[in-house]
Design a protein around this motif. Structure first.
Motif, PDB file in Angstrom:
ATOM      1  N   MET B   1       1.097  -1.433   0.035  1.00  0.00           N
ATOM      2  CA  MET B   1      -0.203  -0.397  -0.144  1.00  0.00           C
ATOM      3  C   MET B   1       1.169   1.231  -0.110  1.00  0.00           C
ATOM      4  N   ILE B   5       2.479  -0.750  -5.945  1.00  0.00           N
ATOM      5  CA  ILE B   5       2.787  -2.033  -6.615  1.00  0.00           C
ATOM      6  C   ILE B   5       2.634  -2.277  -7.717  1.00  0.00           C
ATOM      7  N   ILE B  10       0.673  -7.887  -8.965  1.00  0.00           N
ATOM      8  CA  ILE B  10      -0.443  -7.654  -8.768  1.00  0.00           C
ATOM      9  C   ILE B  10      -1.197  -9.153  -9.135  1.00  0.00           C
ATOM     10  N   ARG B  11      -1.155  -8.985 -10.857  1.00  0.00           N
ATOM     11  CA  ARG B  11      -1.423  -9.994 -11.857  1.00  0.00           C
ATOM     12  C   ARG B  11      -0.894 -11.621 -11.350  1.00  0.00           C
ATOM     13  N   PRO B  14      -2.851 -14.142  -7.739  1.00  0.00           N
ATOM     14  CA  PRO B  14      -3.656 -15.671  -7.696  1.00  0.00           C
ATOM     15  C   PRO B  14      -3.467 -16.413  -7.869  1.00  0.00           C
ATOM     16  N   ARG B  15      -2.096 -16.651  -8.624  1.00  0.00           N
ATOM     17  CA  ARG B  15      -1.705 -17.652  -9.133  1.00  0.00           C
ATOM     18  C   ARG B  15      -0.999 -18.319  -8.172  1.00  0.00           C
ATOM     19  N   TYR B  17      -2.027 -18.314  -4.951  1.00  0.00           N
ATOM     20  CA  TYR B  17      -2.450 -18.014  -4.095  1.00  0.00           C
ATOM     21  C   TYR B  17      -3.306 -19.771  -4.138  1.00  0.00           C
ATOM     22  N   PHE B  54       4.425  -7.098   0.566  1.00  0.00           N
ATOM     23  CA  PHE B  54       2.956  -6.767   1.318  1.00  0.00           C
ATOM     24  C   PHE B  54       3.839  -7.582   2.592  1.00  0.00           C
ATOM     25  N   ILE B  76      -4.222 -10.124   1.862  1.00  0.00           N
ATOM     26  CA  ILE B  76      -4.072  -9.276   0.455  1.00  0.00           C
ATOM     27  C   ILE B  76      -5.075  -9.015  -0.709  1.00  0.00           C
ATOM     28  N   LEU B  77      -5.100 -10.055  -1.029  1.00  0.00           N
ATOM     29  CA  LEU B  77      -6.149 -10.093  -2.454  1.00  0.00           C
ATOM     30  C   LEU B  77      -7.689  -9.936  -2.444  1.00  0.00           C
ATOM     31  N   GLY B  78      -7.759 -10.163  -0.367  1.00  0.00           N
ATOM     32  CA  GLY B  78      -9.242  -9.670   0.062  1.00  0.00           C
ATOM     33  C   GLY B  78     -10.533 -10.616  -0.272  1.00  0.00           C
ATOM     34  N   ALA B 187     -13.472   0.216  -8.886  1.00  0.00           N
ATOM     35  CA  ALA B 187     -12.426  -0.966  -9.315  1.00  0.00           C
ATOM     36  C   ALA B 187     -13.158  -1.453 -10.689  1.00  0.00           C
ATOM     37  N   GLU B 189     -12.249  -5.148 -13.728  1.00  0.00           N
ATOM     38  CA  GLU B 189     -11.857  -6.249 -15.354  1.00  0.00           C
ATOM     39  C   GLU B 189     -12.761  -6.001 -15.925  1.00  0.00           C
TER      40      GLU B 189
END
Lengths: 206, 206
Positions: B1, B5, B10-11, B14-15, B17, B54, B76-78, B187, B189
DNA sequence: TAGATTGTTAATCGATTAACAATC
DNA sequence: TAGATTGTTAATCGATTAACAATC
């Protein structure tokens, strides 16, 4: 083809194509990199550089012919050919893809859909009879299929991919939430819808 | 934050995770960046650098605790929150998304689905009654909704997005084949499924 | 010709990777 | 302690952007 095109450039190609379709539909027949830059939100140098990876499509002092550029773009992407496609998995995503008429217009003909579930095999989805996955090998020997869309649960994605590749499939569009690996020479696009949702959740919390 | 970042990082989140879920399911409880590197096909320095954006989640000489790292990643991803979601458009994609039970597990509760088609309004899809898009404004005033999935034809995507944003929606997952633009602070996508198919066609022809 | 805009080289910027000191 | 592995700085690489000569 001569010099290697970077992934970054390749990922922008569909965007150029979409944009060109749009301006062509508006009746525009000439376009400059600076106008594309404004309207697409990309840098004009980058646009000229990207296009020049594939050839000198423009003309100094004039710009690019929209019709010609769109045609070139379609050719570069391989959208001037037709592809025979099968869908593996008749769940909701398979169903949605099967029903999407846009694919047909874009050159992708979905010939058949397969499933392993006895309850689904033989039923009718969007005018297609769901075929038994056990008949896949024979089917692929008898039909020239270019690519397959994998819409199975993630547990089966890799083994189905292996089977498809061994049967001669050269391209896989994978919707299962896992990366499928294939040997060199076979094209794969892993979609990962939920990755995009996760990124949305991330952005939402910034 | 604190420091910005990059999109590239960021992309990849998810990977990470997904990978951590996988190894956790296998019962692994300690992992090193070098093992992650081998198994994910990323550079080990990059992994350590990404994670360090992070916080210092690791321990020198030991590695990372899988459980702790996965939890941090979810945070982090919420994904440690729950989100109320509506779907706009009860066509095949809307239907597929509504029926995907995975979202619920991941914290996304689809509360309702809307459509403009009189033939669809009031019908039942996956146990939900399709609501009239005309009631959207009132609905959003009365219900606290976090995000919306746009599954309309592309002509309506931008105007629906504008309406959603003006009614307080802070996140949009857009499946219409056009980019929707929103003001800063919201936001978005844009998914663009066919872009991925075009790239597959491109690769197929290399 | 003068004006416009490409194609392409050179400069900048950012992301990736290597290296290693810190430390568990 | 010795070994392992992180966190972080420094080096490299590649992608983006700026600049401009070529040319329509």
């Amino acid at each position: 083809m001569s010099e290697k095109i970077s992934q970054a450039v390749i990922r922008r190609l569909p965007r150029y194509y979409r944009y060109l379709e749009e301006v062509e539909a508006k009746g525009v027949d000439k376009i400059s990199s600076s106008r594309m830059s404004t309207e697409m939100g990309l840098n004009a140098s980058q646009i000229r550089r990207d296009l020049n990876c594939f050839g000198g499509f423009g003309q100094q002092g004039y710009g690019y012919s929209v019709g010609k550029l769109k045609k070139e773009m379609a050719h570069i992407l391989g959208l001037d050919k037709r592809y025979k496609v099968i869908i593996i998995g008749a769940g909701r995503i398979g169903h949605a893809l099967l029903g999407y008429k846009g694919f047909m217009l874009e050159g992708f003909d979905v010939t058949d859909i397969f499933d392993a579930d006895k309850g689904k095999i033989g039923t009718d989805i969007e005018g297609k009879k769901v075929l038994d996955i056990n008949g896949l090998d024979r089917y692929l020997q008898e039909n020239a299929i270019d690519l397959a869309m994998i819409c199975t649960p993630k547990e089966h994605a890799q083994s189905i991919a292996d089977r498809l590749v061994s049967l001669g499939i050269r391209g896989i569009w994978n919707f299962a939430p896992t990366d499928v690996d294939v040997r060199r020479g076979v094209a794969v696009e892993n979609v990962h819808l939920s990755d995009s949702l996760y990124v949305l959740a991330y952005k939402l919390n910034q």
